[in-house]
Scaffold this active site. Sequence first.
Site, PDB file in Angstrom:
ATOM      1  CB  SER A 124      26.442  19.095  49.740  1.00 59.07           C
ATOM      2  OG  SER A 124      25.769  20.276  49.994  1.00 59.07           O
TER       3      SER A 124
ATOM      4  CG  ASP B  69      20.384  19.931  44.734  1.00 57.54           C
ATOM      5  OD1 ASP B  69      20.335  20.921  45.477  1.00 57.54           O
ATOM      6  OD2 ASP B  69      21.412  19.213  44.615  1.00 57.54           O
TER       7      ASP B  69
ATOM      8  CG  HIS C 204      21.089  19.238  48.445  1.00 63.67           C
ATOM      9  ND1 HIS C 204      22.084  19.308  47.503  1.00 63.67           N
ATOM     10  CD2 HIS C 204      21.673  19.608  49.612  1.00 63.67           C
ATOM     11  CE1 HIS C 204      23.199  19.717  48.082  1.00 63.67           C
ATOM     12  NE2 HIS C 204      22.975  19.907  49.351  1.00 63.67           N
TER      13      HIS C 204
END
Length: 401
Positions: free
Chosen positions: A189, A341, A371
């Site tokens: 991320s 995501d 995610h």
Amino acid sequence: MGSKALCLGLFCALLASQIYIPIPGNIEEHWKVMALEAAIKTCTFMGICLENIGIMKYEEFISIVIRLDYTQPVSDEYVTVTDTVFTDIPVHLYLPKRKLETPRRAVIYFHGGAYCFGSFKQTAFDMLNRWTANKLDAVVVGVDYRLAPQHRFPAQFEDGMAAVKFFLQNKILTDYGVDPTRICISGDSSGGTLAAALTQQVQNDLEIKHKIKVQALLYPHLQIFDSYLPSLRENEHGVVLTRDMAIKLVGLYLSEDETFPKALRKNQHMPLESGHLFQFVNWSTLLPKKYRKNHVYIEPILGTTSYSLPELMDIRLSPLLANDSQLQNLPSTYILTCQYDILRDDGLMYVSRLQNVGVQVAHEHIEDGFHAALSYMASPLYLHLGLRIRDMYISWLDKNL
Ligand SMILES: *[C@@H]1O[C@H](CO)[C@@H](O)[C@H](O)[C@H]1NC(C)=O
Ligand SMILES: *[C@@H]1O[C@H](CO)[C@@H](O)[C@H](O)[C@H]1NC(C)=O
């Protein structure tokens, strides 16, 4: 006691009210994921309420919740774990206990958390780094960089750079028994943003002698340029990360100016002079057809804002904006993307850009993935998806690092 019980009661009531959230049908462990969604939405709602009534900021509340999950460094049978600093950047070091026969591989890991939250102390990241050290017989370094909004961009990058440069010194590598030709930078991320940006800098900096052998980017965030990509449209309301939440957190990371998140929401946040950079994030040319579907490309409107944020054109903020000659020197790259995501297309476009300049890329796409799943590898939120991602990542590293 009374107020604690009241809070708990309130939390449960909110949780119950959020429990029916539609989740795509092919996602495994459906009920667990629904409970996770409900818990996240409830915390978000509580954080926003607390902010609106002036008790504390939304991000302070979320930080308190995440801190409940912090662990102390604990060595085990296989790995010695220590807390130390590289220059003044806090790091967790994982050193395998096995007898050193040849110099070891090394992984420098940057945790996710939208630039505002998180730490290598979170149980899931501690588990991941420990697992990496043990499975690969590698030295693993978890880095804690400063967090927004107290420290805005580029503090996170600068801390990462200081830690990486410190580690890449001959003396340090020798002390830890690391082979300087087998070093990886990884992150998930927002940690993936840092990993990508740092790898670009290290490979292109003539003063850094030891280079990176591989980079691994797990559902990375790679651009703040186009806020209307197909993945942002399709996953606007989650799973786990919503478009609104991402916009709020990017706002905290970058600027105090309240008109910035508003402009970002409308995809009208970029300055006029950024026009030449859109070719690097143009999803209508960079996304494979399968993901473009029937989405219509809408040109962002440039130069309508009152603020001045030249950072928006900085490749340390949006590694996808690097030009082809800056990408050419990149090492072999692993990119993992998830279907559900909002950041999916960031990863997919980076795959295309790297392939276009001849960088070796291994891309794995999880059709039922969402995610931040790596953050849910420890009880009470123990998702099989997190373990699957971990195993795919480690298996690639083992063969390529
Ligand atoms: C993006 O690519 C399309 C072609 O697929 C082109 O028509 C459009 O002008 C490009 N947009 C930008 C902003 O570069
Ligand atoms: C790429 O960017 C670098 C740094 O801004 C610049 O020096 C170089 O000329 C650019 N290369 C191309 C081909 O545009």
